[in-house]
Write an enzyme that holds these catalytic residues in place. Structure first.
Site, mmCIF file in Angstrom:
data_model
loop_
_atom_site.group_PDB
_atom_site.id
_atom_site.type_symbol
_atom_site.label_atom_id
_atom_site.label_comp_id
_atom_site.label_asym_id
_atom_site.label_seq_id
_atom_site.Cartn_x
_atom_site.Cartn_y
_atom_site.Cartn_z
ATOM 1 N N TYR A 1 -0.162 -4.945 -5.114
ATOM 2 C CA TYR A 1 0.872 -4.933 -3.741
ATOM 3 C C TYR A 1 2.253 -5.405 -4.103
ATOM 4 O O TYR A 1 2.691 -5.594 -3.030
ATOM 5 C CB TYR A 1 -0.061 -5.451 -2.643
ATOM 6 N N GLU B 1 1.133 -0.548 -6.905
ATOM 7 C CA GLU B 1 0.973 0.781 -6.238
ATOM 8 C C GLU B 1 2.416 1.139 -5.798
ATOM 9 O O GLU B 1 3.224 0.495 -5.391
ATOM 10 C CB GLU B 1 0.344 0.821 -4.811
ATOM 11 N N CYS C 1 19.354 -5.219 6.231
ATOM 12 C CA CYS C 1 19.752 -5.335 4.989
ATOM 13 C C CYS C 1 21.150 -4.789 5.065
ATOM 14 O O CYS C 1 21.732 -3.567 5.248
ATOM 15 C CB CYS C 1 19.023 -4.485 4.093
ATOM 16 N N CYS D 1 -1.635 2.391 7.789
ATOM 17 C CA CYS D 1 -0.355 2.175 7.221
ATOM 18 C C CYS D 1 -0.179 0.469 7.309
ATOM 19 O O CYS D 1 0.047 -0.054 8.322
ATOM 20 C CB CYS D 1 0.771 2.838 7.979
ATOM 21 N N CYS E 1 0.754 -1.411 0.017
ATOM 22 C CA CYS E 1 0.098 0.029 -0.026
ATOM 23 C C CYS E 1 0.928 1.186 -0.160
ATOM 24 O O CYS E 1 1.743 1.312 0.654
ATOM 25 C CB CYS E 1 -0.848 -0.313 1.075
#
Length: 204
Positions: free
Chosen positions: A129, A89, A201, A192, A46
């Site tokens: 998504y 999106e 990462c 959210c 989203c």
């Protein structure tokens, strides 16, 4: 995303009407941008929470939400949600590489969502998504692949799954409707869906 153009929604020739002004920092979110700035387009579920994540990042000049990676020109939100446009999106991130290294930007991207889920993020299900990185030059492509591989190794060490993120050159970015732009600034209690894997990462 692979979608048969003959079966995609037709869309329209007219771009979405938007104010063109970022609701948080007041900058223009439409081109032209200064020559020293760079563009990358990122999909991590989203786009409401994703945009807020990046507009808060030092070195980001401006952000906008929209649709990319598909076939239908100038799609609406409702059309994109059908899965018949091929679009994801996404957030268009305009950043200053002197202030924000692309590796650091992509580190934030990888850690903010779960890039192993295919056509979904958590309870948000559908090809719109999917995780995606749409690059604007060959250097970005190389960095995107290098950070993906680094994160894949980190996920494997943690027992995580295989990254499904689409990495491809940006063909077109279409702005989303005005009410989606900087949505969580206009609606602070709004939804959210960002959920990371909890795995950091490694970069550098």
């Amino acid at each position: 995303m692979s979608i048969d153009p003959a079966r995609a929604l037709p869309g329209r020739d007219t771009p979405m009407k938007i104010s063109g002004i970022h609701g948080v920092n007041g900058r223009s979110l439409v081109p032209p941008f200064a020559e020293h700035l760079r563009e990358i387009v990122l999909g991590l579920g989203c786009f409401w929470g994703a945009e807020r994540l990046f507009w808060r990042l030092p070195g980001v000049h401006v952000t906008a939400v929209g649709y990319a990676g598909g076939v239908t020109p100038n799609p609406t939100y409702d059309e994109t949600c059908t899965g018949q446009t091929g679009h994801a999106e996404v957030v268009r991130v305009i950043f200053d590489p002197a202030e924000l290294d692309l590796e650091r930007l992509l580190q934030v991207f990888w850690e903010a969502h779960d890039p192993t889920q295919g056509d979904r993020q958590g309870n948000d299900i559908g090809s719109q998504y999917r995780s995606a990185i749409y690059v604007t030059d060959d250097d970005q492509l190389a960095v995107a692949k290098r950070t993906r591989d680094a994160y894949q190794r980190a996920l494997q060490r943690a027992g995580g799954g295989r990254i499904t993120t689409e990495i491809a050159p940006l063909e077109a970015f279409y702005y989303a409707e005005e009410y989606h732009q900087q949505y969580l600034d206009k609606n602070p209690g709004g939804y959210c869906g960002l959920r990371g894997t909890g795995v950091s990462c490694p970069i550098g």
